[in-house]
Design an enzyme around this catalytic site. Structure first.
Site, short mmCIF file in Angstrom:
data_model
loop_
_atom_site.label_atom_id
_atom_site.label_comp_id
_atom_site.label_asym_id
_atom_site.label_seq_id
_atom_site.Cartn_x
_atom_site.Cartn_y
_atom_site.Cartn_z
N GLY A 1 0.90 -1.17 0.05
CA GLY A 1 -0.12 0.03 -0.21
C GLY A 1 0.97 1.20 0.06
O GLY A 1 2.03 1.38 0.02
N GLU B 1 -1.32 -10.87 2.66
CA GLU B 1 -0.89 -10.19 4.11
C GLU B 1 -1.18 -10.99 5.29
O GLU B 1 -0.33 -10.94 6.19
CB GLU B 1 -1.67 -9.09 4.12
CG GLU B 1 -1.26 -7.91 2.89
CD GLU B 1 -1.86 -6.44 2.89
OE1 GLU B 1 -1.77 -5.59 2.19
OE2 GLU B 1 -3.13 -6.55 3.33
#
Length: 234
Positions: free
Chosen positions: A40, A114
């Site tokens: 991100g 993740e």
């Protein structure tokens, strides 16, 4: 509890706050270690900061193809998760985080990897700006990675919980994740018990990963605020 780091932020932009927390996360990186790295825009700031100490670490385990490319471009070795028994720390952002360290993640479409990397780590350090801190999870659309043939059924199951699920698009086609699956983004939810919610949705046939991180919640959050970086511990 909170422990503000004495670093004045002034009237910093959101991008500058991301840079601030990305740099602050370096204090959790031990020399000689392999670091778990998320995905991100905020994590990109951490990767950029990590490059300044790349000679002190062995490398990183990455949660996405995008982060892998950035790490390698900056000269940081990237290891496969299967090569690593455990990690001392995993650094990642969040779309939302509550006062107990539970999170919504997956805005960058990397939620499955993740969770895998987070599960390898002894400590999850979340880096975020103060807009991500919420009382109850659910304001941000909840990402859910699914097998495409289950989309209709899972959409109905979310509707029964008061949620509205939509397939995430890239252009006019469903976005395809790094794992070859698709994503639903679910609005209209108030997730008052994140652990129970994650348990429930994870059991639905066709769900690969739900973007509630309660089992792999953060132990620390470095929160960028107008007054500087606050350290929240859970």
């Amino acid at each position: 509890m909170t422990n503000p780091i004495s670093q004045a932020a002034g009237a910093l932009s959101q991008d500058e706050l991301k840079t601030l927390v990305g740099q602050a996360a370096l204090q959790y990186v031990a020399p000689g270690e392999i670091v778990g790295v998320g995905t991100g825009s905020t994590v990109n700031k951490f990767i950029d900061a990590l490059a300044s100490i790349r000679h002190l670490i062995k490398g990183a385990v990455s949660s996405s193809e995008a982060s892998t490319l950035r790490l390698k471009a900056l000269g940081i070795p990237v290891f496969d998760a299967n090569e690593v028994a455990e990690l001392s720390v995993y650094i990642d952002g969040a779309d939302e985080i509550d006062g107990h360290g539970n999170m919504i993640k997956g805005g960058g479409a990397a939620l499955t990897r993740e969770k895998i990397v987070a599960a390898l780590a002894n400590q999850f350090v979340c880096i975020a700006d103060e807009s991500k801190l919420v009382q109850t999870l659910g304001r941000y659309p909840l990402p859910v990675e699914i097998i495409p043939m289950a989309a209709q059924r899972i959409t109905q199951q979310f509707a029964a919980l008061g949620g509205r699920a939509q397939v995430r698009l890239k252009g006019d086609q469903p976005l395809v994740t790094d794992n070859g699956q698709i994503l639903l983004d679910v609005t209209g939810l108030q997730i008052s018990d994140p652990l129970a919610f994650e348990t429930l949705v994870s059991q639905w046939p066709g769900v690969v990963t739900v973007g509630v991180f309660a089992y792999q919640k953060a132990q620390v959050c470095l929160l960028g605020t107008a007054r500087g970086v606050k350290t929240l511990t859970f």
